[in-house]
Design a protein around this motif. Structure first.
Motif, PDB file in Angstrom:
ATOM      1  N   TYR A  34      56.648  57.472 -24.565  1.00  0.00           N
ATOM      2  CA  TYR A  34      56.328  56.336 -23.693  1.00  0.00           C
ATOM      3  C   TYR A  34      55.620  55.240 -24.493  1.00  0.00           C
ATOM      4  N   VAL A  35      55.747  54.018 -23.997  1.00  0.00           N
ATOM      5  CA  VAL A  35      54.985  52.922 -24.592  1.00  0.00           C
ATOM      6  C   VAL A  35      54.403  52.061 -23.479  1.00  0.00           C
ATOM      7  N   SER A  36      53.193  51.538 -23.707  1.00  0.00           N
ATOM      8  CA  SER A  36      52.566  50.674 -22.697  1.00  0.00           C
ATOM      9  C   SER A  36      52.990  49.228 -22.917  1.00  0.00           C
ATOM     10  N   GLY A  37      52.867  48.425 -21.873  1.00  0.00           N
ATOM     11  CA  GLY A  37      53.092  46.982 -21.971  1.00  0.00           C
ATOM     12  C   GLY A  37      54.465  46.621 -22.480  1.00  0.00           C
ATOM     13  N   GLU A  38      54.501  45.587 -23.307  1.00  0.00           N
ATOM     14  CA  GLU A  38      55.771  45.094 -23.856  1.00  0.00           C
ATOM     15  C   GLU A  38      55.602  44.887 -25.351  1.00  0.00           C
ATOM     16  N   LEU A  39      56.716  44.975 -26.073  1.00  0.00           N
ATOM     17  CA  LEU A  39      56.644  44.927 -27.542  1.00  0.00           C
ATOM     18  C   LEU A  39      57.255  43.653 -28.107  1.00  0.00           C
ATOM     19  N   GLY A  40      56.777  43.268 -29.283  1.00  0.00           N
ATOM     20  CA  GLY A  40      57.389  42.174 -30.036  1.00  0.00           C
ATOM     21  C   GLY A  40      56.778  40.804 -29.799  1.00  0.00           C
ATOM     22  N   GLY A  41      55.881  40.695 -28.819  1.00  0.00           N
ATOM     23  CA  GLY A  41      55.306  39.391 -28.478  1.00  0.00           C
ATOM     24  C   GLY A  41      54.478  38.813 -29.612  1.00  0.00           C
ATOM     25  N   SER A  42      53.752  39.675 -30.317  1.00  0.00           N
ATOM     26  CA  SER A  42      52.879  39.197 -31.378  1.00  0.00           C
ATOM     27  C   SER A  42      53.695  38.706 -32.579  1.00  0.00           C
ATOM     28  N   ALA A  43      54.702  39.490 -32.965  1.00  0.00           N
ATOM     29  CA  ALA A  43      55.557  39.095 -34.099  1.00  0.00           C
ATOM     30  C   ALA A  43      56.328  37.814 -33.780  1.00  0.00           C
ATOM     31  N   ALA A  44      56.734  37.661 -32.510  1.00  0.00           N
ATOM     32  CA  ALA A  44      57.459  36.453 -32.117  1.00  0.00           C
ATOM     33  C   ALA A  44      56.563  35.222 -32.258  1.00  0.00           C
ATOM     34  N   ALA A  45      55.266  35.387 -31.966  1.00  0.00           N
ATOM     35  CA  ALA A  45      54.333  34.269 -32.124  1.00  0.00           C
ATOM     36  C   ALA A  45      54.250  33.867 -33.599  1.00  0.00           C
ATOM     37  N   VAL A  46      54.152  34.842 -34.489  1.00  0.00           N
ATOM     38  CA  VAL A  46      54.056  34.552 -35.924  1.00  0.00           C
ATOM     39  C   VAL A  46      55.314  33.831 -36.401  1.00  0.00           C
ATOM     40  N   GLU A  47      56.457  34.322 -35.946  1.00  0.00           N
ATOM     41  CA  GLU A  47      57.733  33.721 -36.330  1.00  0.00           C
ATOM     42  C   GLU A  47      57.817  32.261 -35.852  1.00  0.00           C
ATOM     43  N   THR A  48      57.387  32.018 -34.616  1.00  0.00           N
ATOM     44  CA  THR A  48      57.424  30.658 -34.072  1.00  0.00           C
ATOM     45  C   THR A  48      56.485  29.744 -34.867  1.00  0.00           C
ATOM     46  N   MET A  49      55.302  30.262 -35.225  1.00  0.00           N
ATOM     47  CA  MET A  49      54.355  29.440 -35.994  1.00  0.00           C
ATOM     48  C   MET A  49      54.924  29.107 -37.370  1.00  0.00           C
ATOM     49  N   ARG A  50      55.620  30.077 -37.982  1.00  0.00           N
ATOM     50  CA  ARG A  50      56.262  29.836 -39.289  1.00  0.00           C
ATOM     51  C   ARG A  50      57.282  28.710 -39.176  1.00  0.00           C
TER      52      ARG A  50
END
Ligand code: ADP
Ligand code: MG
Length: 340
Positions: free
Chosen positions: A176-192
C-alpha cells in the motif's frame, strides 16, 4: 565521488556491524535506528529486582538539507526550506510508526547570508515542530565555505518492540501507499523548465504542496503500528521504485506492482496528473509505503489520508511492474541516488 550512495552505505554498514552495543536493536539500514536505552533507576527496589525494562524504544534519524542539492534559494522560500528540513526527519519517525519528541539542528551558513533568511528558515521549521509537539533541543552552528548546509536529527519513541521495520515484509503481503506520488518531482521538473524561459514564472507553493510543504504522515504511521496493520514500512523519500527495492532487499523478497493502481499526484493550475515516470521514480513525496498481511483489512482512508493498494510481495527476489494489459516488466530502482 566514484561509488554510488548505495554501495558506500553498504560498505560503512559492513564495517559498523563489528562494533556492536547491545542497546542498538536496529542500526544502519532502516529509516531510523532503534535503541533500547537502560531504564531510569527505579526508587522502588522491588521493581528493580523484577528487572523492569523501559516501556519504549528510542528512534533516531538524521538527514541533510543541502543548498543546490535539496533546495535552491531562488526556488524555495526560507520557510519552505525550514519546513522540509524537519519534515524529512519527521517522515522517518512516521515510517517506524513512532512519535517524535525532539529535534537537533546543525547549520553551516555562508558569511554573507542575510539574518532574515535564517529567521524565516527557523520560522518554517518551528511552525512544523510546534504542530507535532517536537522540541528543538540543540544543534550546532558553523560558517560554511559555500552554500547553506542543514542537518536535522530527530529523536522519537515507539512502544517497546513495536517499531515497524523495512525487513518484515513476507510473500503474500499486500503493498500500500499513502497519498499520491510524483508531485514533488513534477515541481522540480517544472522549475527546471521555467529556468530556461524568459520571463520565468515562480511556482505557486499551493499548487505543489507535497514539494514545498510536505506533511509528514505521523498520525497514519502511528495508527498502522497501533493496530498492528503494517508488516513493513518505509517513507518515499527516494521514489517508489527505489524505496520498494529497499523494503524488498531488507526483507529478502520481491514484489509485483500494478501500474494502473499507482496513485498519481495532481499538480499545477489547471491541475493535471503527473506522468507515470514521476510517480514511479520521483523522490521527496514523503508518503508511507507499507506492506500488510492479506488477512488485515486496510481502510481506503486513514487519519484523513487516502491509502491505495498497489501490489503484492512475492517470494522471488525481483520487482515487476504489471501493465494494464497484464504484461510484466522489471521495475528498475531509478529513484533518487546521490553520486549516480
Ligand atoms: P532515509 O532515506 O530513510 O533517510 P537513507 O537512504 O538516507 O535513509 O539511509 C539508509 C540507511 O543508511 C539509514 O539507516 C541511514 O542511517 C544509513 N546511513 C546513511 N548514510 C550513512 C553514513 N554516512 N554512515 C552511517 N550510516 C548511514
Ligand atoms: Mg526514510
Amino acid at each position: 565521488m566514484v561509488i554510488a550512495e548505495k554501495t558506500l552505505i553498504a560498505q560503512v554498514r559492513r564495517r559498523a556491524a563489528h562494533k556492536t552495543n547491545p542497546a542498538v536493536l536496529t542500526g544502519i539500514g532502516d529509516d531510523c535506528a532503534v535503541l533500547r536505552l537502560p531504564p531510569r533507576p527505579s526508587r522502588d527496589r522491588r521493581e528493580e529486582k523484577r528487572g523492569r525494562g523501559p516501556e519504549k524504544d528510542t528512534l533516531v534519524t538524521t538527514d541533510f538539507s543541502l543548498e543546490g542539492i535539496h533546495f535552491r534559494r531562488d526556488w524555495h522560500s526560507p520557510e519552505s526550506v525550514g519546513h522540509r528540513c524537519l519534515a524529512r526527519g519527521l517522515s522517518d519517525i512516521a515510517a517506524m510508526g513512532g512519535e517524535p519528541v525532539a529535534a537537533f539542528l546543525s547549520l553551516a551558513l555562508p558569511r554573507d547570508l542575510p539574518q532574515s533568511w535564517v529567521n524565516r528558515f527557523a520560522r518554517g521549521l518551528l511552525r512544523l515542530a510546534e504542530r507535532y509537539s517536537v522540541t528543538l533541543a540543540g544543534g550546532d552552528t558553523a560558517e560554511s565555505p559555500d552554500g547553506i548546509l542543514a542537518d536535522i536529527v530527530v529523536v522519537g519513541t515507539v512502544p517497546k518492540g513495536k517499531a515497524v521495520l523495512r525487513s518484515k515484509a513476507r510473500p503474500g503481503d499486500r503493498i500500500y501507499v499513502s497519498g499520491e506520488l510524483g508531485g514533488s518531482a513534477a515541481a522540480v521538473e517544472t522549475m527546471r523548465r521555467e529556468m530556461r524561459k524568459k520571463p520565468k514564472r515562480k511556482l505557486h507553493p499551493g499548487e505543489y504542496p507535497r514539494h514545498f510543504f510536505p506533511e509528514p504522515r505521523i498520525e497514519l504511521g502511528r495508527i498502522l503500528r497501533e493496530k498492528g496493520l503494517a508488516s513493513a514500512m518505509i517513507d518515499t523519500s527516494d521514489g517508489l521504485s527505489t524505496d520498494l527495492a529497499h523494503i524488498c532487499k531488507e526483507s529478502g523478497v520481491g514484489a509485483e506492482v500494478e501500474e494502473e493502481a499507482i496513485p498519481r499526484a495532481s499538480v499545477g493550475k489547471p491541475s493535471r496528473k503527473v506522468d507515470l515516470q514521476f510517480a514511479l521514480h520521483g523522490g521527496e513525496d514523503y508518503e508511507l509505503l507499507f506492506t500488510a498481511p492479506r488477512n488485515k483489512r486496510i481502510p481506503s482512508r486513514i487519519a484523513g489520508v487516502p491509502v491505495t493498494h498497489i501490489g503484492q510481495i512475492t517470494p522471488q527476489q525481483k520487482i515487476l511492474l504489471v501493465s494494464p494489459s497484464g504484461v510484466a516488466s522489471n521495475l528498475q530502482p531509478r529513484g533518487w541516488e546521490h553520486f549516480r
